[in-house]
Design a protein around this motif. Structure first.
Motif, PDB file in Angstrom:
ATOM      1  N   PRO A  74     -20.869  22.931 -39.187  1.00 51.68           N
ATOM      2  CA  PRO A  74     -22.088  23.033 -38.376  1.00 51.68           C
ATOM      3  C   PRO A  74     -22.513  21.659 -37.847  1.00 51.68           C
ATOM      4  O   PRO A  74     -22.403  20.656 -38.565  1.00 51.68           O
ATOM      5  N   SER A  75     -22.993  21.597 -36.624  1.00 53.09           N
ATOM      6  CA  SER A  75     -23.437  20.326 -36.040  1.00 53.09           C
ATOM      7  C   SER A  75     -24.716  19.857 -36.720  1.00 53.09           C
ATOM      8  O   SER A  75     -25.602  20.651 -37.025  1.00 53.09           O
ATOM      9  N   ILE A  76     -24.797  18.566 -36.952  1.00 55.65           N
ATOM     10  CA  ILE A  76     -25.988  17.976 -37.574  1.00 55.65           C
ATOM     11  C   ILE A  76     -26.894  17.363 -36.507  1.00 55.65           C
ATOM     12  O   ILE A  76     -28.085  17.617 -36.471  1.00 55.65           O
ATOM     13  N   LEU A  77     -26.325  16.563 -35.626  1.00 56.87           N
ATOM     14  CA  LEU A  77     -27.109  16.010 -34.527  1.00 56.87           C
ATOM     15  C   LEU A  77     -27.225  17.018 -33.399  1.00 56.87           C
ATOM     16  O   LEU A  77     -26.301  17.802 -33.169  1.00 56.87           O
ATOM     17  N   PRO A  78     -28.339  17.004 -32.661  1.00 57.46           N
ATOM     18  CA  PRO A  78     -28.476  17.913 -31.517  1.00 57.46           C
ATOM     19  C   PRO A  78     -27.401  17.633 -30.471  1.00 57.46           C
ATOM     20  O   PRO A  78     -26.992  16.493 -30.289  1.00 57.46           O
ATOM     21  N   SER A  79     -26.964  18.674 -29.780  1.00 52.09           N
ATOM     22  CA  SER A  79     -25.921  18.514 -28.761  1.00 52.09           C
ATOM     23  C   SER A  79     -26.482  17.940 -27.460  1.00 52.09           C
ATOM     24  O   SER A  79     -25.786  17.221 -26.746  1.00 52.09           O
ATOM     25  N   ASP A  80     -27.751  18.226 -27.174  1.00 55.17           N
ATOM     26  CA  ASP A  80     -28.374  17.716 -25.952  1.00 55.17           C
ATOM     27  C   ASP A  80     -28.707  16.229 -26.108  1.00 55.17           C
ATOM     28  O   ASP A  80     -29.317  15.835 -27.111  1.00 55.17           O
ATOM     29  N   PRO A  81     -28.322  15.372 -25.139  1.00 56.30           N
ATOM     30  CA  PRO A  81     -28.562  13.921 -25.258  1.00 56.30           C
ATOM     31  C   PRO A  81     -30.033  13.552 -25.459  1.00 56.30           C
ATOM     32  O   PRO A  81     -30.348  12.647 -26.238  1.00 56.30           O
ATOM     33  N   TYR A  82     -30.938  14.244 -24.761  1.00 57.63           N
ATOM     34  CA  TYR A  82     -32.361  13.941 -24.910  1.00 57.63           C
ATOM     35  C   TYR A  82     -32.854  14.314 -26.308  1.00 57.63           C
ATOM     36  O   TYR A  82     -33.548  13.531 -26.970  1.00 57.63           O
ATOM     37  N   ASP A  83     -32.489  15.509 -26.766  1.00 61.21           N
ATOM     38  CA  ASP A  83     -32.882  15.954 -28.110  1.00 61.21           C
ATOM     39  C   ASP A  83     -32.325  15.018 -29.178  1.00 61.21           C
ATOM     40  O   ASP A  83     -32.982  14.729 -30.187  1.00 61.21           O
ATOM     41  N   ILE A 118     -26.182   5.998 -40.094  1.00 56.80           N
ATOM     42  CA  ILE A 118     -24.866   5.809 -39.469  1.00 56.80           C
ATOM     43  C   ILE A 118     -23.832   6.680 -40.184  1.00 56.80           C
ATOM     44  O   ILE A 118     -22.959   7.282 -39.550  1.00 56.80           O
ATOM     45  N   ILE A 119     -23.944   6.763 -41.501  1.00 54.66           N
ATOM     46  CA  ILE A 119     -23.031   7.602 -42.287  1.00 54.66           C
ATOM     47  C   ILE A 119     -23.183   9.074 -41.896  1.00 54.66           C
ATOM     48  O   ILE A 119     -22.192   9.788 -41.706  1.00 54.66           O
ATOM     49  N   VAL A 120     -24.433   9.537 -41.770  1.00 55.17           N
ATOM     50  CA  VAL A 120     -24.674  10.928 -41.362  1.00 55.17           C
ATOM     51  C   VAL A 120     -24.059  11.200 -39.993  1.00 55.17           C
ATOM     52  O   VAL A 120     -23.413  12.236 -39.778  1.00 55.17           O
ATOM     53  N   HIS A 121     -24.237  10.267 -39.072  1.00 57.73           N
ATOM     54  CA  HIS A 121     -23.663  10.398 -37.719  1.00 57.73           C
ATOM     55  C   HIS A 121     -22.136  10.467 -37.800  1.00 57.73           C
ATOM     56  O   HIS A 121     -21.494  11.300 -37.139  1.00 57.73           O
ATOM     57  N   TYR A 122     -21.538   9.605 -38.627  1.00 56.16           N
ATOM     58  CA  TYR A 122     -20.079   9.585 -38.781  1.00 56.16           C
ATOM     59  C   TYR A 122     -19.571  10.906 -39.342  1.00 56.16           C
ATOM     60  O   TYR A 122     -18.590  11.475 -38.849  1.00 56.16           O
ATOM     61  N   ILE A 123     -20.242  11.400 -40.376  1.00 57.87           N
ATOM     62  CA  ILE A 123     -19.845  12.677 -40.989  1.00 57.87           C
ATOM     63  C   ILE A 123     -19.883  13.793 -39.955  1.00 57.87           C
ATOM     64  O   ILE A 123     -18.986  14.630 -39.877  1.00 57.87           O
ATOM     65  N   ASP A 124     -20.930  13.792 -39.146  1.00 52.74           N
ATOM     66  CA  ASP A 124     -21.087  14.835 -38.128  1.00 52.74           C
ATOM     67  C   ASP A 124     -19.974  14.775 -37.091  1.00 52.74           C
ATOM     68  O   ASP A 124     -19.460  15.807 -36.656  1.00 52.74           O
ATOM     69  N   GLU A 125     -19.589  13.571 -36.709  1.00 51.97           N
ATOM     70  CA  GLU A 125     -18.554  13.420 -35.678  1.00 51.97           C
ATOM     71  C   GLU A 125     -17.151  13.677 -36.225  1.00 51.97           C
ATOM     72  O   GLU A 125     -16.328  14.314 -35.568  1.00 51.97           O
ATOM     73  N   PHE A 126     -16.890  13.182 -37.443  1.00 47.47           N
ATOM     74  CA  PHE A 126     -15.522  13.303 -37.962  1.00 47.47           C
ATOM     75  C   PHE A 126     -15.194  14.729 -38.358  1.00 47.47           C
ATOM     76  O   PHE A 126     -14.138  15.257 -38.015  1.00 47.47           O
ATOM     77  N   TRP A 127     -16.110  15.386 -39.103  1.00 46.23           N
ATOM     78  CA  TRP A 127     -15.873  16.768 -39.524  1.00 46.23           C
ATOM     79  C   TRP A 127     -16.540  17.712 -38.522  1.00 46.23           C
ATOM     80  O   TRP A 127     -17.518  18.400 -38.834  1.00 46.23           O
ATOM     81  N   SER A 128     -16.002  17.708 -37.335  1.00 44.15           N
ATOM     82  CA  SER A 128     -16.607  18.450 -36.216  1.00 44.15           C
ATOM     83  C   SER A 128     -16.468  19.963 -36.354  1.00 44.15           C
ATOM     84  O   SER A 128     -17.127  20.714 -35.636  1.00 44.15           O
ATOM     85  N   SER A 129     -15.607  20.418 -37.275  1.00 49.36           N
ATOM     86  CA  SER A 129     -15.399  21.860 -37.435  1.00 49.36           C
ATOM     87  C   SER A 129     -16.576  22.539 -38.126  1.00 49.36           C
ATOM     88  O   SER A 129     -16.797  23.738 -37.976  1.00 49.36           O
ATOM     89  N   MET A 160     -28.950  10.318 -50.777  1.00 45.42           N
ATOM     90  CA  MET A 160     -29.094  11.759 -50.637  1.00 45.42           C
ATOM     91  C   MET A 160     -28.781  12.224 -49.214  1.00 45.42           C
ATOM     92  O   MET A 160     -28.235  13.307 -49.010  1.00 45.42           O
ATOM     93  N   ARG A 161     -29.124  11.405 -48.231  1.00 47.54           N
ATOM     94  CA  ARG A 161     -28.803  11.757 -46.845  1.00 47.54           C
ATOM     95  C   ARG A 161     -27.305  12.022 -46.682  1.00 47.54           C
ATOM     96  O   ARG A 161     -26.904  13.027 -46.096  1.00 47.54           O
ATOM     97  N   ALA A 162     -26.517  11.108 -47.195  1.00 46.57           N
ATOM     98  CA  ALA A 162     -25.066  11.259 -47.081  1.00 46.57           C
ATOM     99  C   ALA A 162     -24.585  12.483 -47.848  1.00 46.57           C
ATOM    100  O   ALA A 162     -23.719  13.229 -47.362  1.00 46.57           O
ATOM    101  N   ARG A 163     -25.134  12.712 -49.033  1.00 48.77           N
ATOM    102  CA  ARG A 163     -24.711  13.846 -49.855  1.00 48.77           C
ATOM    103  C   ARG A 163     -25.036  15.182 -49.173  1.00 48.77           C
ATOM    104  O   ARG A 163     -24.225  16.108 -49.183  1.00 48.77           O
ATOM    105  N   ILE A 164     -26.224  15.270 -48.579  1.00 50.44           N
ATOM    106  CA  ILE A 164     -26.601  16.501 -47.886  1.00 50.44           C
ATOM    107  C   ILE A 164     -25.697  16.731 -46.682  1.00 50.44           C
ATOM    108  O   ILE A 164     -25.229  17.855 -46.450  1.00 50.44           O
ATOM    109  N   ALA A 165     -25.438  15.670 -45.924  1.00 54.15           N
ATOM    110  CA  ALA A 165     -24.573  15.799 -44.745  1.00 54.15           C
ATOM    111  C   ALA A 165     -23.169  16.256 -45.139  1.00 54.15           C
ATOM    112  O   ALA A 165     -22.575  17.123 -44.484  1.00 54.15           O
ATOM    113  N   LEU A 166     -22.640  15.697 -46.215  1.00 53.34           N
ATOM    114  CA  LEU A 166     -21.312  16.113 -46.704  1.00 53.34           C
ATOM    115  C   LEU A 166     -21.341  17.573 -47.149  1.00 53.34           C
ATOM    116  O   LEU A 166     -20.387  18.321 -46.901  1.00 53.34           O
TER     117      LEU A 166
END
Length: 249
Positions: free
Chosen positions: A103-112, A90-101, A38-44
């Motif tokens: 909405p961002s999934i991971l926070p942009s700030d390194p600490y966050d 890892i899949i969620v992170h990949y989806i966020d990075e590859f389809w950068s156009s 489900m994590r991957a499906r939601i991220a997609l």
């Protein structure tokens, strides 16, 4: 005019072809009851990516799964352009990075981002195993201890939500983010556990913020069509228990 129409139809055909190609280029090996899938499906869905879900059958592993994830032989596996990516976070992170156009999934700030990853790891390593421990607990004392452990963990997560959301609807702010996905994928199984144990874990008295967050999360367009119904998931849980028990001895 004829040329204009021809050009329009040609453009529409190219768009349809591109959409079909995009969908065929993204496959997800999984199963509907799995919170990790489900994590991957939601991220997609957050990124508006068309994909093909290839359902794995309980008790068997497809050749494609064994080929795509020879190390762990587990779902989910995202196959993008014939390249497999394994492990849900890892899949969620990949989806966020590859389809950068999208909405961002991971926070942009390194600490966050580091804090979100910390709590996602806590959920996988500590919280979800304790939730599963309620069903396997033998005797009333063991069950009570398991229930208490889940309640204590939820109190921590409640405090974390208040700190990270800063009064906004989700852990990630105005929209669903990494930690929302990491925790929200377990809501279906949490509801099943509430049903079978008779304990209401998410409630207005002890976890008022999480209780409201859960309603918002499940109603989100990226989530509502992939969150399984509690009754259907409870029936699967019974089937899974019989499968794990094996044939009568």
């Amino acid at each position: 005019m004829h040329e204009l129409c021809s050009h329009r139809h040609s453009t529409e055909n190219i768009t349809l072809i591109k959409k079909a190609m995009a969908k065929s280029d993204v496959k997800l090996l999984g199963a509907w009851p799995s919170p990790y899938v489900m994590r991957a499906r939601i991220a997609l869905n957050v990124k508006s990516v068309d994909y093909e879900l290839l359902e794995e059958t309980l008790g068997s592993k497809s050749d494609l799964l064994l080929k795509s994830n020879p190390v762990h032989k587990k779902i989910p596996v995202l196959i993008h352009n014939d390249k497999p990516i394994c492990e849900s976070l890892i899949i969620v992170h990949y989806i966020d990075e590859f389809w950068s156009s999208g909405p961002s999934i991971l926070p942009s700030d390194p600490y966050d981002r580091a804090i979100a990853r910390f709590w996602a790891a806590y959920l996988d390593e500590k919280w979800y195993p304790s939730l599963k421990g309620i069903a396997s607990a033998q005797g009333e004392e063991a069950k009570k201890a398991a229930v208490d452990q889940v309640g204590e963990s939820l109190a921590l997560i409640e405090d974390t939500y208040v700190k990270l959301s800063k009064g906004k609807p989700f852990f990630g702010g105005e929209k669903i983010g990494y930690l929302d996905i990491a925790f929200g994928c377990f809501l279906g199984w949490l509801r099943v556990t509430e049903k079978t144990s008779g304990v209401k874990f998410l409630n207005e008295a002890k976890t008022p913020h999480l209780a409201k967050w859960a309603v918002r999360f499940c109603a989100d367009p990226a989530v509502k069509d992939v969150m399984p119904e509690t009754e259907k998931l409870a029936e699967f849980a019974k089937l899974l228990a019989k499968f794990r028990a094996g044939p009568p001895k």
